[in-house]
Design a protein around this motif. Sequence first.
Motif, PDB file in Angstrom:
ATOM      1  N   THR A 113       0.824  -1.210   0.000  1.00 45.78           N
ATOM      2  CA  THR A 113       0.000   0.000   0.000  1.00 45.78           C
ATOM      3  C   THR A 113       0.861   1.264   0.000  1.00 45.78           C
ATOM      4  O   THR A 113       0.429   2.314  -0.463  1.00 45.78           O
ATOM      5  CB  THR A 113      -0.935   0.039   1.219  1.00 45.78           C
ATOM      6  N   LYS A 114       2.069   1.145   0.525  1.00 40.81           N
ATOM      7  CA  LYS A 114       3.009   2.267   0.480  1.00 40.81           C
ATOM      8  C   LYS A 114       3.863   2.192  -0.772  1.00 40.81           C
ATOM      9  O   LYS A 114       4.040   3.189  -1.474  1.00 40.81           O
ATOM     10  CB  LYS A 114       3.897   2.261   1.725  1.00 40.81           C
ATOM     11  N   ASP A 115       4.387   1.004  -1.059  1.00 47.16           N
ATOM     12  CA  ASP A 115       5.365   0.844  -2.133  1.00 47.16           C
ATOM     13  C   ASP A 115       4.769   1.068  -3.513  1.00 47.16           C
ATOM     14  O   ASP A 115       5.386   1.729  -4.354  1.00 47.16           O
ATOM     15  CB  ASP A 115       5.985  -0.554  -2.074  1.00 47.16           C
ATOM     16  N   PHE A 116       3.578   0.507  -3.761  1.00 40.75           N
ATOM     17  CA  PHE A 116       3.024   0.606  -5.105  1.00 40.75           C
ATOM     18  C   PHE A 116       2.806   2.059  -5.516  1.00 40.75           C
ATOM     19  O   PHE A 116       3.287   2.500  -6.556  1.00 40.75           O
ATOM     20  CB  PHE A 116       1.711  -0.164  -5.234  1.00 40.75           C
ATOM     21  N   PHE A 117       2.079   2.795  -4.689  1.00 39.88           N
ATOM     22  CA  PHE A 117       1.777   4.180  -5.052  1.00 39.88           C
ATOM     23  C   PHE A 117       3.044   5.027  -5.109  1.00 39.88           C
ATOM     24  O   PHE A 117       3.210   5.857  -6.006  1.00 39.88           O
ATOM     25  CB  PHE A 117       0.772   4.781  -4.074  1.00 39.88           C
ATOM     26  N   ARG A 118       3.949   4.830  -4.175  1.00 41.12           N
ATOM     27  CA  ARG A 118       5.184   5.614  -4.154  1.00 41.12           C
ATOM     28  C   ARG A 118       5.961   5.398  -5.455  1.00 41.12           C
ATOM     29  O   ARG A 118       6.361   6.347  -6.136  1.00 41.12           O
ATOM     30  CB  ARG A 118       6.045   5.220  -2.947  1.00 41.12           C
ATOM     31  N   LEU A 123       7.439   6.847 -11.291  1.00 43.93           N
ATOM     32  CA  LEU A 123       7.390   6.561 -12.723  1.00 43.93           C
ATOM     33  C   LEU A 123       6.574   7.618 -13.462  1.00 43.93           C
ATOM     34  O   LEU A 123       6.972   8.097 -14.531  1.00 43.93           O
ATOM     35  CB  LEU A 123       6.806   5.166 -12.952  1.00 43.93           C
ATOM     36  N   ASN A 124       5.430   7.988 -12.912  1.00 40.45           N
ATOM     37  CA  ASN A 124       4.608   9.047 -13.522  1.00 40.45           C
ATOM     38  C   ASN A 124       5.408  10.331 -13.676  1.00 40.45           C
ATOM     39  O   ASN A 124       5.340  11.010 -14.715  1.00 40.45           O
ATOM     40  CB  ASN A 124       3.366   9.321 -12.684  1.00 40.45           C
ATOM     41  N   CYS A 125       6.166  10.677 -12.627  1.00 39.81           N
ATOM     42  CA  CYS A 125       6.962  11.900 -12.656  1.00 39.81           C
ATOM     43  C   CYS A 125       8.069  11.808 -13.705  1.00 39.81           C
ATOM     44  O   CYS A 125       8.329  12.777 -14.430  1.00 39.81           O
ATOM     45  CB  CYS A 125       7.557  12.172 -11.282  1.00 39.81           C
ATOM     46  N   MET A 327       0.963  15.398  -3.085  1.00 35.09           N
ATOM     47  CA  MET A 327      -0.359  15.517  -2.455  1.00 35.09           C
ATOM     48  C   MET A 327      -1.138  14.211  -2.621  1.00 35.09           C
ATOM     49  O   MET A 327      -1.748  13.713  -1.654  1.00 35.09           O
ATOM     50  CB  MET A 327      -1.133  16.668  -3.088  1.00 35.09           C
ATOM     51  N   GLU A 328      -1.122  13.670  -3.812  1.00 30.21           N
ATOM     52  CA  GLU A 328      -1.879  12.454  -4.074  1.00 30.21           C
ATOM     53  C   GLU A 328      -1.348  11.266  -3.283  1.00 30.21           C
ATOM     54  O   GLU A 328      -2.122  10.392  -2.864  1.00 30.21           O
ATOM     55  CB  GLU A 328      -1.868  12.144  -5.572  1.00 30.21           C
ATOM     56  N   TYR A 329      -0.045  11.233  -3.056  1.00 25.94           N
ATOM     57  CA  TYR A 329       0.502  10.136  -2.253  1.00 25.94           C
ATOM     58  C   TYR A 329      -0.069  10.173  -0.843  1.00 25.94           C
ATOM     59  O   TYR A 329      -0.426   9.131  -0.274  1.00 25.94           O
ATOM     60  CB  TYR A 329       2.029  10.180  -2.214  1.00 25.94           C
ATOM     61  N   LEU A 378       1.935  13.607   5.962  1.00 27.69           N
ATOM     62  CA  LEU A 378       2.297  12.354   6.611  1.00 27.69           C
ATOM     63  C   LEU A 378       3.502  12.610   7.508  1.00 27.69           C
ATOM     64  O   LEU A 378       4.079  13.706   7.496  1.00 27.69           O
ATOM     65  CB  LEU A 378       2.642  11.301   5.561  1.00 27.69           C
ATOM     66  N   ALA A 379       3.903  11.602   8.253  1.00 25.35           N
ATOM     67  CA  ALA A 379       5.157  11.702   8.997  1.00 25.35           C
ATOM     68  C   ALA A 379       6.282  11.980   8.003  1.00 25.35           C
ATOM     69  O   ALA A 379       6.233  11.541   6.844  1.00 25.35           O
ATOM     70  CB  ALA A 379       5.414  10.417   9.756  1.00 25.35           C
ATOM     71  N   ALA A 380       7.288  12.709   8.438  1.00 28.58           N
ATOM     72  CA  ALA A 380       8.349  13.165   7.531  1.00 28.58           C
ATOM     73  C   ALA A 380       8.975  12.016   6.737  1.00 28.58           C
ATOM     74  O   ALA A 380       9.277  12.166   5.543  1.00 28.58           O
ATOM     75  CB  ALA A 380       9.418  13.906   8.329  1.00 28.58           C
ATOM     76  N   ASP A 381       9.141  10.857   7.360  1.00 28.34           N
ATOM     77  CA  ASP A 381       9.797   9.738   6.681  1.00 28.34           C
ATOM     78  C   ASP A 381       8.851   9.003   5.737  1.00 28.34           C
ATOM     79  O   ASP A 381       9.284   8.082   5.021  1.00 28.34           O
ATOM     80  CB  ASP A 381      10.402   8.767   7.687  1.00 28.34           C
ATOM     81  N   ARG A 382       7.584   9.408   5.705  1.00 35.10           N
ATOM     82  CA  ARG A 382       6.624   8.765   4.811  1.00 35.10           C
ATOM     83  C   ARG A 382       6.240   9.651   3.625  1.00 35.10           C
ATOM     84  O   ARG A 382       5.609   9.177   2.679  1.00 35.10           O
ATOM     85  CB  ARG A 382       5.346   8.396   5.582  1.00 35.10           C
ATOM     86  N   GLU A 383       6.615  10.903   3.666  1.00 37.41           N
ATOM     87  CA  GLU A 383       6.268  11.826   2.594  1.00 37.41           C
ATOM     88  C   GLU A 383       6.930  11.407   1.276  1.00 37.41           C
ATOM     89  O   GLU A 383       8.027  10.840   1.272  1.00 37.41           O
ATOM     90  CB  GLU A 383       6.679  13.244   2.953  1.00 37.41           C
ATOM     91  N   LEU A 384       6.265  11.705   0.175  1.00 38.58           N
ATOM     92  CA  LEU A 384       6.828  11.460  -1.156  1.00 38.58           C
ATOM     93  C   LEU A 384       7.677  12.678  -1.552  1.00 38.58           C
ATOM     94  O   LEU A 384       7.175  13.803  -1.596  1.00 38.58           O
ATOM     95  CB  LEU A 384       5.715  11.254  -2.168  1.00 38.58           C
ATOM     96  N   THR A 385       8.936  12.450  -1.833  1.00 40.01           N
ATOM     97  CA  THR A 385       9.849  13.529  -2.207  1.00 40.01           C
ATOM     98  C   THR A 385      10.287  13.322  -3.652  1.00 40.01           C
ATOM     99  O   THR A 385      10.877  12.298  -3.996  1.00 40.01           O
ATOM    100  CB  THR A 385      11.076  13.558  -1.300  1.00 40.01           C
ATOM    101  N   LEU A 386       9.976  14.297  -4.502  1.00 42.25           N
ATOM    102  CA  LEU A 386      10.306  14.197  -5.925  1.00 42.25           C
ATOM    103  C   LEU A 386      11.301  15.280  -6.328  1.00 42.25           C
ATOM    104  O   LEU A 386      11.344  16.337  -5.733  1.00 42.25           O
ATOM    105  CB  LEU A 386       9.025  14.337  -6.748  1.00 42.25           C
TER     106      LEU A 386
END
Length: 386
Positions: A113-118, A123-125, A327-329, A378-386
């Motif tokens: 649930t974390k890995d797939f979307f992340r 890949l989208n980016c 945001m979507e993550y 989310l918690a800092a270590d869970r945020e998506l960073t691009l």
Amino acid sequence: MVAICHRMTILQKILGCSLQRHQSLVPLVRRMCSSGPDVLLEDIGNKGLITLNRPKALNALNLGMVRTIYPKLQEWENNKSLVIIKGVGEKAFCAGGDVRSITEGGKKGDPITKDFFREEYYLNCLIGTLEIPYIALLDGITMGGGVGLSVHGMFRIATERSLFAMPETAIGLFPDVGGSHFLPRIGGNLGMYLALTGHRLKGRDVLKAGVATHVCDAVKLPELEDTLLKLENPYPEDVSEVLNDFHNAATFEKDKDFSLKPFLPQIEECFSADSVEGIIDRLQKDGSEWALKNLSILSKMSPTSLKVTHEQITRGADLTLQECLAMEYRLTQRCCEDHDFYEGVRATLIDKDNSPHWQPAILADVTKEKLAHYFSPLAADRELTL
């Protein structure tokens, strides 16, 4: 070059292992194979070809496919002049992400649930920032994750078999994979309409709505592909010239008006409201057959998803693709912690009774506090960073 190296570092951190790449496949296998790896990758001179190879699953995107495509696309950005992506079979380019596997894993506490979307969003980016022409052949169903594999690229080619939709509000999710970036940019509030209702666009309508950049008769796709692969060191304008030739020669639905053309004024008026309740109020006041039909459609969607989607599309109009994906993550993780995503997938894809029991069941019970929680960091270590 720095950006490309940064992407590789990100992926290695995600996977925690060295990157494995599929060997190139011969053209005969490319055209005829419908078994084997879920995704086929070919180096064809200075071109790259990606073939989604899950025809029985309508080429639905899974985590393994994402992990195969991402590093190869990074590599190709450095040494290829263009990339083509397509799906095996005539039914689908890619019908979406494999959400059934995601929800089944989520129930077990699986990190999917974390890995797939992340990793899907990385890949989208990458597709959206690729420095070489990326050409998606949208032959057949193109929904959800399939939209993410195509819409951010430079060129998107629709055929008479194309079927585009973002139907996520019906499964307790929201139009992700960068939907908050491309949908509000369609214009005329058509993006909001497509996002909330999941309306399906077919054939040339995919072009007229601004999702596709070109059309091509399906029977001509092999010729189009071969022509592109024979170009020598093409620039984007060379690719565009080829696509324009096939576009202008396309015969299907040539004189047919956009199917939504009669309703565009109503879409712009009704779906410009600043809340889902406001949209419903305007549809009720409109009272036409079209309005009543859309009221019925909205009444079946997850109330939480409707409100999240409206807010997402509104915010996305002023955000970059990277900001939208971040945001979507957050939103995906909130959905995976809540009820409606699991219930929507159950009702639509598992039991197939099409009778979801949403919680909450009505819009009025989706509070401002609940909506704010969905969009909170989310918690800092869970945020998506691009």
